[in-house]
Design an enzyme around this catalytic site. Structure first.
Site, short mmCIF file in Angstrom:
data_model
loop_
_atom_site.label_atom_id
_atom_site.label_comp_id
_atom_site.label_asym_id
_atom_site.label_seq_id
_atom_site.Cartn_x
_atom_site.Cartn_y
_atom_site.Cartn_z
N CYS A 47 0.86 -1.19 0.00
CA CYS A 47 0.00 0.00 0.00
C CYS A 47 0.89 1.24 0.00
O CYS A 47 1.71 1.41 0.91
CB CYS A 47 -0.87 -0.03 1.26
N CYS B 166 -0.79 3.56 -6.45
CA CYS B 166 -1.74 2.97 -5.50
C CYS B 166 -1.86 1.53 -5.97
O CYS B 166 -2.09 1.29 -7.17
CB CYS B 166 -3.09 3.68 -5.56
N1 DGL Z 1 -3.96 0.43 -2.07
C1 DGL Z 1 -3.66 1.61 -1.37
C2 DGL Z 1 -2.43 2.34 -1.87
O1 DGL Z 1 -1.61 1.73 -2.48
C3 DGL Z 1 -4.64 2.51 -0.77
C4 DGL Z 1 -6.04 2.58 -1.18
C5 DGL Z 1 -6.86 3.31 -0.13
O2 DGL Z 1 -7.27 2.65 0.83
O3 DGL Z 1 -7.06 4.52 -0.25
O4 DGL Z 1 -2.28 3.50 -1.64
#
Ligand code: DGL
Length: 264
Positions: free
Chosen positions: A75, A185
């Site tokens: 993440c 993301c």
């Molecule tokens: N998958 C996440 C990232 O890489 C975050 C998505 C979220 O919960 O806003 O930032």
């Protein structure tokens, strides 16, 4: 069981970190992987730093007792506040951003686009880290406030993706950085096919491969690679919908899923 056979953990606010699991399984098929996706609390990217840290600590505390040999932060949003979490755990944490920054710093470019959660863009972590290695490259970041949530819920269309990405992609274009756009993301590579259809002149980069390489390098260095002759298993924990996770695991071609477990 020797420490080498202990699982690698990957965490995310939701299904996005499964894109990192996919890369890791392709690169290190013998490794056992535990995945934690906190879909009940997605999106992290619209929350405060305090909330993101507090929710992440709940996942890390859950994993500490599972004897994981490291945690890959699948993440970008959490990775941009990793320095606040690292001192609190006696556990190796490998973020999603730094491994890719090392790579991008070597590219012969001066500008690159980036789409991410509003939080990741606001921290400016990508530009700050890159400036330490190569101040001649500038990253033009734009936030997509609802995109991760839409993807996490599962039933999105190409039109939904077009609506959510139109303004950020136009802003990137206006600033002259549309040729290459980093998907900063981990949810976004799931919709790579739609993005490529919607923006055919742009090359989208999924940095997950570089995080998987960083995980491999750490395990090699620590002599912690799993030497098993049989393929590793994936165990999934989620605060969200187990059926959704089954769908995403299939979509990404992730194999050997032993179980998908609901965590309250
Ligand atoms: N998958 C996440 C990232 O890489 C975050 C998505 C979220 O919960 O806003 O930032």
């Amino acid at each position: 069981m020797s420490r080498r056979e202990n699982p690698i953990a990957i965490i995310d606010s939701g299904v996005g970190g499964l894109t990192v699991v996919k890369e890791l399984q392709d690169l290190l098929p013998k490794e056992n992987i535990i995945y934690f996706g906190d879909s009940k609390n997605v999106p992290y990217g619209s929350k405060s730093q305090e909330e993101i840290i507090c929710l992440t600590k709940r996942m890390l505390d859950f994993l500490v007792v599972k004897n994981v040999k490291l945690v890959g932060i699948g993440c970008n949003t959490i990775s941009s506040v990793l320095s606040f979490l690292e001192p609190q755990y006696d556990l190796k944490l490998i973020g999603a951003i730094d491994p890719y920054i090392v790579h991008i710093a070597k590219l012969p470019i001066d500008k690159v686009g980036l789409i991410a959660t509003p939080f990741t863009v606001k921290t400016n972590y990508y530009n700050k880290s890159l400036a330490k290695l190569n101040p001649n490259i500038k990253i033009i970041g734009e936030g997509c406030p609802h995109l991760a949530t839409i993807i996490d819920q599962g039933n999105f269309t190409k039109e939904d993706i077009a609506k959510e990405t139109k303004i950020p992609m136009n802003n990137i274009k206006e600033k002259g950085a549309q040729d290459t756009v980093i998907l900063a993301c981990t949810h976004y590579p799931i919709i790579m096919d739609y993005l490529e259809e919607l923006y055919p002149a742009t090359t989208f980069i999924n940095p997950a491969h570089y995080q998987a390489l960083a995980i491999r390098d750490y395990l090699l260095e620590q002599n912690l690679l799993n030497g098993s002759t049989i393929d590793g298993k994936i165990i999934v924990y989620t605060t969200g919908n187990r059926k959704n996770y089954r769908w995403f695991l299939n979509k990404l071609g992730i194999k050997n899923v032993e179980s998908i477990n609901k965590v309250e």
